[in-house]
Scaffold this active site. Structure first.
Site, short mmCIF file in Angstrom:
data_model
loop_
_atom_site.label_atom_id
_atom_site.label_comp_id
_atom_site.label_asym_id
_atom_site.label_seq_id
_atom_site.Cartn_x
_atom_site.Cartn_y
_atom_site.Cartn_z
N PRO A 117 -9.24 21.58 19.92
CA PRO A 117 -9.58 20.49 18.98
C PRO A 117 -9.04 19.11 19.38
O PRO A 117 -9.36 18.12 18.72
CB PRO A 117 -8.94 20.94 17.66
CG PRO A 117 -7.90 21.93 18.04
CD PRO A 117 -8.32 22.57 19.32
N LYS A 144 -14.28 17.41 19.14
CA LYS A 144 -15.70 17.50 19.54
C LYS A 144 -16.50 18.59 18.82
O LYS A 144 -17.72 18.50 18.74
CB LYS A 144 -15.82 17.74 21.06
CG LYS A 144 -15.35 16.57 21.90
CD LYS A 144 -16.28 15.38 21.76
CE LYS A 144 -15.69 14.13 22.33
NZ LYS A 144 -15.61 13.03 21.36
N TYR A 199 -14.49 9.74 24.51
CA TYR A 199 -13.91 9.99 23.18
C TYR A 199 -14.94 9.76 22.08
O TYR A 199 -15.02 10.52 21.12
CB TYR A 199 -12.69 9.09 23.01
CG TYR A 199 -11.92 9.30 21.73
CD1 TYR A 199 -11.05 10.38 21.58
CD2 TYR A 199 -12.03 8.40 20.67
CE1 TYR A 199 -10.33 10.57 20.40
CE2 TYR A 199 -11.32 8.58 19.48
CZ TYR A 199 -10.48 9.67 19.36
OH TYR A 199 -9.77 9.85 18.20
N HIS A 227 -12.85 3.79 12.18
CA HIS A 227 -11.76 3.45 13.11
C HIS A 227 -12.30 2.75 14.35
O HIS A 227 -13.35 3.12 14.86
CB HIS A 227 -11.02 4.72 13.53
CG HIS A 227 -10.10 5.24 12.46
ND1 HIS A 227 -9.13 6.16 12.70
CD2 HIS A 227 -10.02 4.94 11.15
CE1 HIS A 227 -8.47 6.42 11.58
NE2 HIS A 227 -9.00 5.69 10.62
N TYR A 257 -1.93 9.73 18.85
CA TYR A 257 -1.82 10.91 19.72
C TYR A 257 -0.52 10.78 20.50
O TYR A 257 -0.35 9.82 21.25
CB TYR A 257 -2.99 10.96 20.71
CG TYR A 257 -4.34 11.21 20.08
CD1 TYR A 257 -5.11 10.18 19.52
CD2 TYR A 257 -4.88 12.50 20.03
CE1 TYR A 257 -6.35 10.42 18.95
CE2 TYR A 257 -6.12 12.75 19.47
CZ TYR A 257 -6.85 11.70 18.92
OH TYR A 257 -8.09 11.95 18.36
P1 RFL Z 1 -17.88 27.26 11.03
O1 RFL Z 1 -17.40 26.04 10.38
O2 RFL Z 1 -16.89 28.22 11.57
O3 RFL Z 1 -18.86 27.99 10.00
C1 RFL Z 1 -19.30 29.31 10.23
C2 RFL Z 1 -19.62 29.94 8.87
O4 RFL Z 1 -20.12 31.26 9.09
C3 RFL Z 1 -19.52 32.15 8.15
N1 RFL Z 1 -19.58 33.52 8.70
C4 RFL Z 1 -20.46 34.46 8.27
N2 RFL Z 1 -21.40 34.42 7.32
C5 RFL Z 1 -22.13 35.55 7.13
N3 RFL Z 1 -21.92 36.71 7.83
C6 RFL Z 1 -20.99 36.78 8.80
N4 RFL Z 1 -20.79 37.91 9.48
C7 RFL Z 1 -20.19 35.62 9.05
N5 RFL Z 1 -19.18 35.33 9.91
C8 RFL Z 1 -18.84 34.07 9.69
C9 RFL Z 1 -18.11 31.60 7.99
O5 RFL Z 1 -17.50 32.05 6.78
C10 RFL Z 1 -18.39 30.10 8.01
O6 RFL Z 1 -18.64 29.61 6.70
O7 RFL Z 1 -18.85 26.92 12.25
P2 RFL Z 1 -19.89 25.68 12.48
O8 RFL Z 1 -20.76 25.52 11.28
O9 RFL Z 1 -20.48 25.91 13.81
O10 RFL Z 1 -18.96 24.36 12.51
C11 RFL Z 1 -18.08 24.14 13.59
C12 RFL Z 1 -16.84 23.40 13.10
O11 RFL Z 1 -16.28 24.13 12.01
C13 RFL Z 1 -15.80 23.22 14.21
O12 RFL Z 1 -16.42 22.96 15.44
C14 RFL Z 1 -14.83 22.08 13.91
O13 RFL Z 1 -14.02 22.38 12.79
C15 RFL Z 1 -13.95 21.80 15.15
N6 RFL Z 1 -12.93 20.76 14.87
C16 RFL Z 1 -13.23 19.44 14.98
N7 RFL Z 1 -14.47 19.05 15.33
C17 RFL Z 1 -14.79 17.74 15.33
O14 RFL Z 1 -15.92 17.38 15.70
N8 RFL Z 1 -13.88 16.76 14.96
C18 RFL Z 1 -12.61 17.09 14.59
O15 RFL Z 1 -11.82 16.23 14.22
C19 RFL Z 1 -12.23 18.46 14.63
N9 RFL Z 1 -11.00 18.82 14.27
C20 RFL Z 1 -11.63 21.14 14.50
C21 RFL Z 1 -10.67 20.13 14.20
C22 RFL Z 1 -11.26 22.48 14.40
C23 RFL Z 1 -9.98 22.82 14.02
N10 RFL Z 1 -9.67 24.19 13.90
C24 RFL Z 1 -9.32 24.74 12.64
C25 RFL Z 1 -10.22 25.10 14.89
C26 RFL Z 1 -9.39 20.46 13.84
C27 RFL Z 1 -9.02 21.81 13.78
C28 RFL Z 1 -7.60 22.15 13.42
C1 PHB Z 2 -8.41 15.65 12.44
O1 PHB Z 2 -8.26 14.67 11.67
O2 PHB Z 2 -8.48 16.81 12.02
C2 PHB Z 2 -8.49 15.41 13.90
C3 PHB Z 2 -8.60 14.09 14.35
C4 PHB Z 2 -8.65 13.84 15.71
C5 PHB Z 2 -8.59 14.90 16.61
C6 PHB Z 2 -8.50 16.21 16.17
C7 PHB Z 2 -8.45 16.47 14.79
O3 PHB Z 2 -8.62 14.60 17.94
#
Ligand code: RFL
Ligand code: PHB
Length: 406
Positions: free
Chosen positions: A296, A300, A388, A75, A204
């Site tokens: 989110p 980041k 961003y 993008h 957005y």
């Molecule tokens: P995770 O992905 O939560 O993985 C942690 C893992 O640890 C396991 N676990 C255990 N394992 C053993 N023993 C235990 N006691 C345990 N407790 C937990 C879990 O099952 C899991 O498999 O953390 P990690 O690896 O630090 O990754 C971080 C990301 O997942 C998170 O920051 C992103 O998803 C945030 N996020 C976004 N980040 C971006 O950079 N770009 C995005 O577009 C973006 N969109 C988002 C997002 C997060 C969202 N939600 C669901 C919070 C959109 C959403 C909706």
């Molecule tokens: C996503 O596609 O999950 C997403 C994209 C942009 C954002 C947050 C989440 O700012």
């Protein structure tokens, strides 16, 4: 009781834990990853979608971007819809950098495959993980139930990559881990739908009914979010209510550009900010969501997790290469300036775009002033674009002396 030894025990097979284990392997350091959930569960967990240029570059250098380079959508800008008026932000023109859309679960699949091809040890379905980090230094112990057997793992270090609700951060004494946090009076409802995206870029929408985001996973799959009340339950949001609300918030002159399709997944996300500072306690190091959380809105979290494990893997490699622990001891200090820049931008962007509880209040007028600046001032637009795409984190002061002390 099964007993074994590994240099580094990694808790959690999310993006942070898996990538750390891959990067360590490439630098000749062995590790063992313990994951509470099953492999199919982590491979299907729908979360992030937007990757920064620097993240993609790191994945390329690590030999992990084969499928990403074929399937990710590149993008060059984004669209703001402010109460029904469109505004385009040419992010790449302003920064020279692109962003990429590639589902987190696709990245997790790629990482698991790479670890398995390299013979890496990944233990799924591992329960009852507890950590013992001796006060006086020396090896750590991880106890767990693996394949139904009580197991004791002795290791030099533990990498806590187990997300916000994991065990690692909670294993640090409260005194060693002052936390900085903020909660928000909103949550996100996210859906994945078998429907073409609203536009070729992310949209957005800051609307008086609340924030909406139209993202995507492919030319045939949309990822859509709505700001909702934090106390709302999923049952209060049947599919037709979600589509109607998206239509209202994304509407421009009676047209939202939205195509409906079967809803494949639906989830709620509370918005919160959190930083554990420092990110280390003795021989336990936190990375990714285990150490910090952002709303989110600015996409980041995953990008920060990738940066954390890059820095941490270099520090471990230096320790095993030359016995030097300077980089390990400097891990928090090296990471925190970037993390705080992302915390600030994520908090700022959440306040910029979400409907506030009192639309007549002072805060709502500030929001309007900030949106006016973003739309009308080239300087404000450039600064937004730099933050961003993550460019501003490279100026965030890691390794620099502060002119002032706090
Ligand atoms: P995770 O992905 O939560 O993985 C942690 C893992 O640890 C396991 N676990 C255990 N394992 C053993 N023993 C235990 N006691 C345990 N407790 C937990 C879990 O099952 C899991 O498999 O953390 P990690 O690896 O630090 O990754 C971080 C990301 O997942 C998170 O920051 C992103 O998803 C945030 N996020 C976004 N980040 C971006 O950079 N770009 C995005 O577009 C973006 N969109 C988002 C997002 C997060 C969202 N939600 C669901 C919070 C959109 C959403 C909706
Ligand atoms: C996503 O596609 O999950 C997403 C994209 C942009 C954002 C947050 C989440 O700012």
């Amino acid at each position: 009781m099964n007993r074994l030894r590994t240099p580094i025990a990694i808790i959690g097979a999310g993006p942070a834990g898996l990538l750390l284990s891959h990067l360590l392997h490439q630098q000749g350091v062995d590790s063992l990853v313990l994951e509470r959930r099953s492999r199919p569960y982590v491979e299907r967990r729908v979360r992030a979608g937007l990757l920064e240029h620097t993240t993609v570059e790191l994945l390329r250098r690590a030999g992990l971007a084969g499928r990403l380079d074929r399937e990710a959508l590149r993008h060059e800008g984004l669209e703001l819809r402010i109460n029904g008026a469109r505004h385009h932000l040419p992010v790449t023109e302003l920064t020279g950098l692109s962003t990429y859309v590639y589902g987190q679960q696709e990245l997790v699949k790629d990482l698991i495959q790479a670890r398995q091809e390299a013979g890496g040890r990944l233990w799924f379905d591992t329960d009852d993980v507890t950590l013992e980090i001796p006060d006086g230094g020396g090896p750590c112990t991880v106890r767990c139930t693996a394949q139904g057997q009580p197991t004791e793992i002795t290791c030099d270090f533990i990498a806590g990559c187990d997300g916000f609700h994991g065990i690692s951060r909670r294993s640090m004494p409260a005194t060693a881990q002052p936390a900085f946090e903020r909660s928000y009076p909103s949550a996100w409802l996210g859906i994945l739908a078998a429907a073409p995206p609203v536009a070729h870029e992310l949209v957005y929408a800051a609307h008086e009914r609340g924030f909406a985001l139209a993202s995507m996973r492919s030319p045939h799959v949309s990822r859509l979010y709505l700001q909702i009340d934090p106390d709302d339950e999923l049952e209060q949001w049947p599919d037709d209510r979600i589509w109607k609300e998206l239509r209202a918030r994304l509407d421009v002159d009676g047209e939202a550009g939205l195509t409906e399709g079967p809803v494949l997944e639906k989830s709620l996300v509370p918005l919160r900010s959190y930083v554990s500072e420092p990110m280390q306690h003795k021989r336990l190091f936190l990375a990714g969501d285990a150490a910090h959380i952002v709303p989110p809105t600015a996409a980041k979290g995953l990008n920060l997790a990738v940066e954390d494990v890059q820095v941490l893997s270099e520090a471990f490699a230096a320790f095993y290469g030359s016995g030097q622990d300077t980089l390990l001891e400097g891990y928090s200090q090296r990471r925190l300036p970037s993390i705080w820049e992302a915390e600030d931008f994520s908090d700022w962007m959440a306040h910029l775009l979400h409907r506030l509880p009192d639309a007549q209040a002072y805060g709502a007028r500030l929001q309007r002033a900030r949106l006016d600046a973003l739309v009308n001032s080239p300087t404000a637009a450039r600064q937004f674009a730099e933050r961003y795409v993550g460019l501003s984190r490279s100026f965030a002061g890691a390794g620099k002396e502060r002119a002032w002390q706090s």
